[in-house]
Design a protein around this motif. Structure first.
Motif, PDB file in Angstrom:
ATOM      1  N   VAL A  16      14.000  28.004  11.191  1.00  0.00           N
ATOM      2  CA  VAL A  16      13.266  27.522  12.364  1.00  0.00           C
ATOM      3  C   VAL A  16      13.065  28.706  13.297  1.00  0.00           C
ATOM      4  CG1 VAL A  16      13.275  25.970  14.363  1.00  0.00           C
ATOM      5  CG2 VAL A  16      14.233  25.208  12.170  1.00  0.00           C
ATOM      6  N   ASP A  18      12.060  29.617  16.796  1.00  0.00           N
ATOM      7  CA  ASP A  18      11.931  28.921  18.081  1.00  0.00           C
ATOM      8  C   ASP A  18      11.567  29.934  19.182  1.00  0.00           C
ATOM      9  OD1 ASP A  18      11.994  26.950  19.933  1.00  0.00           O
ATOM     10  OD2 ASP A  18      14.113  26.439  19.709  1.00  0.00           O
ATOM     11  N   HIS A  19      11.156  29.416  20.306  1.00  0.00           N
ATOM     12  CA  HIS A  19      10.821  30.235  21.482  1.00  0.00           C
ATOM     13  C   HIS A  19       9.702  31.234  21.215  1.00  0.00           C
ATOM     14  CE1 HIS A  19      13.998  28.428  23.814  1.00  0.00           C
ATOM     15  NE2 HIS A  19      14.784  28.558  22.764  1.00  0.00           N
ATOM     16  N   SER A  51      10.603  23.612  26.423  1.00  0.00           N
ATOM     17  CA  SER A  51      11.956  24.125  26.194  1.00  0.00           C
ATOM     18  C   SER A  51      12.909  23.450  27.180  1.00  0.00           C
ATOM     19  CB  SER A  51      11.982  25.636  26.397  1.00  0.00           C
ATOM     20  OG  SER A  51      11.918  25.926  27.773  1.00  0.00           O
ATOM     21  N   LEU A  59       6.709  26.591  18.094  1.00  0.00           N
ATOM     22  CA  LEU A  59       7.840  26.600  17.157  1.00  0.00           C
ATOM     23  C   LEU A  59       7.306  26.469  15.728  1.00  0.00           C
ATOM     24  CD1 LEU A  59      11.047  24.518  17.643  1.00  0.00           C
ATOM     25  CD2 LEU A  59       9.626  23.996  15.668  1.00  0.00           C
ATOM     26  N   LYS A  61       8.636  25.744  11.674  1.00  0.00           N
ATOM     27  CA  LYS A  61       9.730  25.392  10.758  1.00  0.00           C
ATOM     28  C   LYS A  61       9.231  25.580   9.333  1.00  0.00           C
ATOM     29  CE  LYS A  61      12.075  21.935  13.536  1.00  0.00           C
ATOM     30  NZ  LYS A  61      12.796  20.654  13.491  1.00  0.00           N
TER      31      LYS A  61
END
Lengths: 154, 307
Positions: A16, A18-19, A51, A59, A61
């Motif tokens: 994943v 993220d950010h 967030s 994001l 995945k």
């Protein structure tokens, strides 16, 4: 603790990212060539998620994939504050913030058309990081300084 | 103290040199002027590869090598080289290194010298790579200042003219930042020093001022480094006409200046240095050009490990 409500489908094994800055998620997909190479892996792109700090982010995945160092470095160029989460058996087994190495080789283009590297074949680009946030790098060859806005990921 | 050894080293960019290394090169240059080394490089061959025309740099390298007893091979017209046939630069270097002990190269592409140095096993000296670096010019500029001022610390140096595109200015500013100097940048607004270079000076704690006219600052200067303002740099020719005269130096500026002010210029000049300055003791630009020979002698001898 109560489980978070997942807006993006939960993966069992994989990565994943993220950010990612808002609006850059599709670029991460592009860098990883996820839009091109046919695969059976589940891939999710989350755009405009909020967030915990209340800021918008993107994001990505990817199921059953762990990224190579080069791939992570490429993502760092456009998402310098991204977080990598390695998921195994539905649990985060490793979580870290991305960080570019001091010497950046072969992952970005020099924006100077008169740089030797843009005029010779089969030579890798090389940059030296001079500042991390906001990112500033110097081409090892023509010595031009480039900022985030000048960066084109190869 | 760390021993300074230049044998086999490439001379590509002023950024590669420490203060101690710069001082060692300048000290060796002084020896080249004062002592006789006419047989120092006997049997050594310099490959002179000029992919872009240059008269003075090429001749002064040739003069330096011959003056040390070495010989020169090469070309001064890229049409004579196999680059014209599409040969890659790394290949050209791998071939040339078999023919000589040191390569001196001028190229129109920025970064060409660094790439050449990575490909060749003999030392490569950059004689100018596009708009990027021209380190031997920087060493001769520094040497000229040191020769006349007997020091590099404690000086106030004014840079005049095109500070945006002038590569000799950027490299010299970078080198001077190793010393305790004050810098004054005098240029039209559109040709100011690049922000990156100014940022670097701030980080190093070097004091500087940016002004558009000499005004009262002339009296503070120990050195003026003048450069040519090229008409082509101005998108609007009206703007050029407005500023051009403010950057012409003539004898009248000396009235308010220190008696021992020296004026440097990388040459060629067009009209920015009036001929009436030539006979003054302040004008050192011709000697500056002459200093190209001992500086290049020093660099050739150093990288060949002969001194």
């Amino acid at each position: 603790m109560e489980d978070r409500v997942y807006k993006v489908y939960r993966i069992k094994n994989g990565t994943v990212i993220d950010h990612i800055p808002q609006g850059k998620g599709h670029l991460v997909m592009k860098i990883l060539k996820l839009h091109k190479e046919p695969s059976d892996n589940f891939i999710a792109l989350g755009v405009n998620l909020k967030s915990k700090k209340g800021e918008f982010k993107d994001l990505v995945k990817i199921e059953d994939k762990e990224l190579s160092e080069q791939e992570i470095n490429k993502i760092t160029l456009i998402a310098p504050k991204a977080t990598m989460n390695i998921i195994r058996n539905g649990k985060i087994t490793k979580k870290y913030k991305v960080k570019l190495p001091k010497n950046i080789t072969g992952i970005m283009k020099c924006s100077n058309p008169n740089c030797v590297i843009n005029n010779e074949h089969d030579v890798s680009t090389k940059f030296i990081m001079i500042q991390e946030h906001p990112l500033r790098v110097r081409c090892r060859y023509c010595e031009r300084v480039m900022e985030s806005k000048d960066i084109y990921v190869l | 103290m760390v021993k300074i050894d230049f044998k086999g080293k490439d001379i590509i960019s002023i950024r590669d040199f420490s203060k101690e290394e710069i001082l060692h090169i300048l000290k060796t240059t002084e020896r080249m002027e004062k002592e006789n080394f006419s047989n120092l490089l006997n049997g050594k061959i310099m490959g002179s590869l000029f992919f872009e025309p240059s008269t003075r740099t090429r001749l002064s390298f040739g003069s330096a090598m011959n003056g040390l007893g070495g010989t020169v091979i090469g070309f001064s017209d890229p049409k004579q080289s196999s680059a014209a046939k599409g040969e890659s630069l790394p290949d050209a270097m791998k071939i040339t290194e078999g023919y000589c002990d040191v390569i001196v190269m001028r190229h129109y592409l920025e970064g060409a010298a660094r790439l050449a140095a990575e490909s060749a096993n003999v030392p490569v000296i950059n004689a100018g790579d596009g708009a990027n670096q021209h380190p031997t010019q920087t060493f001769l500029d520094l040497y000229t200042i040191l020769k006349y001022k007997k020091k590099l610390d404690g000086l106030t140096v004014g840079f005049l003219g095109d500070l945006k595109y002038g590569r000799t200015v950027h490299s010299l500013v970078h080198a001077l930042a190793y010393f305790n100097v004050k810098l004054v940048f005098i240029s039209p607004d559109s040709l100011r020093m690049p922000p990156d270079d100014l940022e670097e000076l701030k980080k190093k704690g070097i004091g500087f001022k940016e002004i558009e006219k000499f005004n009262s600052h002339i009296k503070d200067l120990d050195v003026i480094y003048a450069t040519r303002i090229q008409k082509e740099r101005f998108p609007d020719q009206m703007d050029y006409e407005k500023v051009k005269d403010a950057f012409i130096l003539d004898k009248s500026i000396l009235k308010g200046a220190k008696k021992d002010l020296i004026i440097l210029h990388p040459l060629p000049r067009v009209n920015e240095l009036n001929y009436d300055l030539d006979d003054t003791e302040n004008a050192v630009y011709f000697d500056q050009a002459k200093n190209g020979v001992p500086v290049r002698k020093a660099l050739l001898a150093l990288v060949l490990g002969k001194i």
